[in-house]
Design a protein around this motif. Structure first.
Motif, short mmCIF file in Angstrom:
data_model
loop_
_atom_site.label_atom_id
_atom_site.label_comp_id
_atom_site.label_asym_id
_atom_site.label_seq_id
_atom_site.Cartn_x
_atom_site.Cartn_y
_atom_site.Cartn_z
N VAL A 65 -119.61 12.09 -17.35
CA VAL A 65 -119.78 13.75 -17.41
C VAL A 65 -119.59 14.23 -15.89
O VAL A 65 -120.44 13.78 -15.05
CB VAL A 65 -120.78 14.28 -18.29
N ALA A 164 -115.82 18.42 -16.71
CA ALA A 164 -114.99 17.61 -17.53
C ALA A 164 -115.62 16.22 -17.97
O ALA A 164 -116.70 15.94 -17.54
CB ALA A 164 -113.99 17.19 -16.42
N ILE A 165 -114.99 15.59 -18.86
CA ILE A 165 -115.40 14.34 -19.62
C ILE A 165 -114.41 13.30 -19.23
O ILE A 165 -113.11 13.35 -19.48
CB ILE A 165 -115.68 14.51 -20.94
N PHE A 179 -114.60 12.20 -28.85
CA PHE A 179 -114.74 12.91 -27.61
C PHE A 179 -113.51 14.02 -27.50
O PHE A 179 -113.76 15.21 -27.13
CB PHE A 179 -114.69 12.04 -26.50
N TYR A 180 -112.27 13.43 -28.19
CA TYR A 180 -111.14 14.42 -27.98
C TYR A 180 -111.60 15.58 -28.84
O TYR A 180 -111.30 16.85 -28.43
CB TYR A 180 -109.80 13.79 -28.75
N ALA A 183 -114.30 17.83 -26.94
CA ALA A 183 -113.86 18.55 -25.88
C ALA A 183 -113.04 19.70 -26.39
O ALA A 183 -113.00 20.91 -25.88
CB ALA A 183 -112.86 17.65 -24.90
N LYS A 184 -112.13 19.32 -27.48
CA LYS A 184 -111.19 20.54 -28.11
C LYS A 184 -112.21 21.58 -28.42
O LYS A 184 -111.89 22.81 -28.29
CB LYS A 184 -110.36 20.00 -29.15
N LYS A 186 -115.30 22.62 -27.75
CA LYS A 186 -115.90 23.04 -26.41
C LYS A 186 -115.09 23.45 -25.33
O LYS A 186 -115.57 24.15 -24.50
CB LYS A 186 -117.00 22.14 -26.17
N ILE A 188 -113.23 21.94 -23.21
CA ILE A 188 -113.79 21.05 -22.03
C ILE A 188 -112.58 20.26 -21.72
O ILE A 188 -112.15 19.38 -22.56
CB ILE A 188 -115.07 20.31 -22.09
N ILE A 190 -110.61 16.98 -20.76
CA ILE A 190 -111.05 15.60 -20.83
C ILE A 190 -109.98 14.65 -20.36
O ILE A 190 -108.63 14.88 -20.35
CB ILE A 190 -111.14 15.34 -22.25
#
Length: 235
Positions: A65, A164-165, A179-180, A183-184, A186, A188, A190
């Motif tokens: 992260v 970013a992740i 995680f995809y 991230a979508k 939030k 963020i 990725i």
């Protein structure tokens, strides 16, 4: 008392003294502060740091992260607490030692002078920031916060927003899609980490989550269409 008996007695004394010493050191480290670790790497260093992914991301199956430290936390006091607690590690040949006189004062519960207390607490703090030179490539920083402050927030102190992740090369597809989706939701950025083709380095590739799922559904539908089985929705 026989000589052999005295030898056993001395061994017991040494063993018990060592055990008390280790228990006291553990008590000192556990009751004073709480620590979180980070690294300060440039983009090039990040892509070359395959060791870091091996050590701290479960052999490339985990994630990394990136935080936006240029943003300010909403609460000024917490912002000051966090920024003031972020300190770089020092890499050296020798560990930090607490003087024997201060150690035994602490162990026996004897009162220290103000100067002795400051030296004692300074040694404890430095022990959390001192590491062997062999780890210098990590460029580690540590967030050190007093234990009582952590308890006030139930160990959930506000931190800087995620910038970013990055997902490890060997992360499972189930975890990757988790995680995809995160991230979508939030909003963020990725990235998928991939092995470089012309060097022993990694590269970060931005992921368009919507396109990923569109492509996945396209491949799935193509597989269904080629199948010899008849599916209910095709009847």
């Amino acid at each position: 008392m026989l000589l052999d008996d005295r030898g056993f007695k001395l061994d017991d004394i040494r063993y018990n003294a060592h055990k008390e010493y280790q228990n006291t050191i553990t008590s000192i480290r556990n009751n004073k502060i709480r620590v979180s670790s980070f690294s300060s790497l440039s983009d090039d260093e990040f892509c070359r740091s395959t060791e870091m992914w091996g050590h701290y991301a479960a052999s490339h199956t985990g994630f990394c992260v990136e935080y936006d430290l240029e943003s300010k936390l909403s609460n000024a006091k917490i912002d000051s607490l966090v920024r003031g607690g972020m300190m770089p590690c020092k890499y050296s040949k020798k560990p930090i030692f607490i003087s024997s006189s201060l150690f035994w004062k602490y162990y026996n519960g004897n009162r220290m002078t103000d100067n002795q207390r400051i030296q004692f607490e300074k040694s404890i703090l430095l022990s959390f920031l001192n590491k062997s030179r062999s780890w210098s490539y990590e460029k580690e920083w540590r967030l050190i916060v007093p234990d009582d402050a952590c308890k006030m927030f139930d160990n959930m102190i506000d931190f800087f927003p995620i910038k970013a992740i990055y997902l490890g090369v060997k992360m499972s597809s189930d975890n990757r899609e988790y995680f995809y989706d995160f991230a979508k939701r939030k909003n963020i950025p990725i990235m998928d980490m991939r092995c470089g083709t012309d060097a022993y380095e990694l590269e970060a590739v931005a992921v368009d989550v919507d396109k990923y799922y569109d492509w996945k559904n396209f491949i799935r539908q193509g597989t269904i269409n080629k199948s010899k089985y008849t599916f209910l929705w095709n009847v």
